[in-house]
Design a protein around this motif. Structure first.
Motif, short mmCIF file in Angstrom:
data_model
loop_
_atom_site.label_atom_id
_atom_site.label_comp_id
_atom_site.label_asym_id
_atom_site.label_seq_id
_atom_site.Cartn_x
_atom_site.Cartn_y
_atom_site.Cartn_z
N ARG A 50 0.88 -1.20 -0.08
CA ARG A 50 -0.04 0.02 0.06
C ARG A 50 0.80 1.18 -0.10
O ARG A 50 2.03 1.20 0.42
N TRP A 61 -3.31 2.12 9.06
CA TRP A 61 -2.93 1.05 8.54
C TRP A 61 -2.16 0.05 9.41
O TRP A 61 -2.18 -0.99 9.54
N GLU A 64 -4.23 -1.12 12.10
CA GLU A 64 -5.07 -2.53 11.47
C GLU A 64 -4.31 -3.72 11.25
O GLU A 64 -4.59 -4.87 11.32
#
Length: 145
Positions: A50, A61, A64
């Motif tokens: 990403r 992120w 997560e």
């Protein structure tokens, strides 16, 4: 079960292939992502690749990643030198992390010599261009297996 690795890229890395090719090379981030993902598969690793230009998105992120991924590879771009928030997020999730830079940051401007990420990383790979991502996967594997 495949081990999942989160690979994050920070600001301006979406401009690879156009941005200062003498420093960063001619490959696009998409090409690097495809190569990294394919190499990860050869190691038995699943790669979630990403990029964001926004610090808060990168922090989200990283948060997560806990429970989803076993490790993180991050090229924080300019946030390397400024982001206590990224350092805190990496420390908070406690996942083994490797810092990657395409260029040798120590051969560049003095402000690039300091990293807020290095103190919370297993290691740092810099100066090997796109190969740094595959080197990071190899280096990270023993920490996540």
């Amino acid at each position: 079960m495949t081990i999942s690795i989160l690979v994050l890229n920070g600001p301006n890395l979406n401009m690879l292939g156009k941005r200062e090719p003498g420093i960063y090379g001619a490959k696009t981030l998409a090409q690097i992502g495809d190569e990294t993902t394919a190499f990860g598969e050869s190691l038995g690793l699943s790669v979630d690749f990403r990029q964001s230009n926004h610090e808060g998105v990168l922090v989200d992120w990283i948060h997560e990643a806990l429970g989803r991924h076993r490790g993180i590879i991050i090229n924080p771009g300019a946030y390397t030198h400024t982001s206590v928030a990224l350092q805190d997020a990496i420390r908070a999730v406690g996942l083994p992390t490797i810092e990657v830079h395409l260029s040798n940051v120590f051969a560049r401007e003095a402000f690039r010599h300091h990293s807020y990420i290095s103190p919370v990383a297993v290691g740092v790979i810099c100066g090997f261009g796109p190969q740094g991502y595959t080197l990071a996967l190899e280096a990270l594997k023993p920490h996540v297996a």
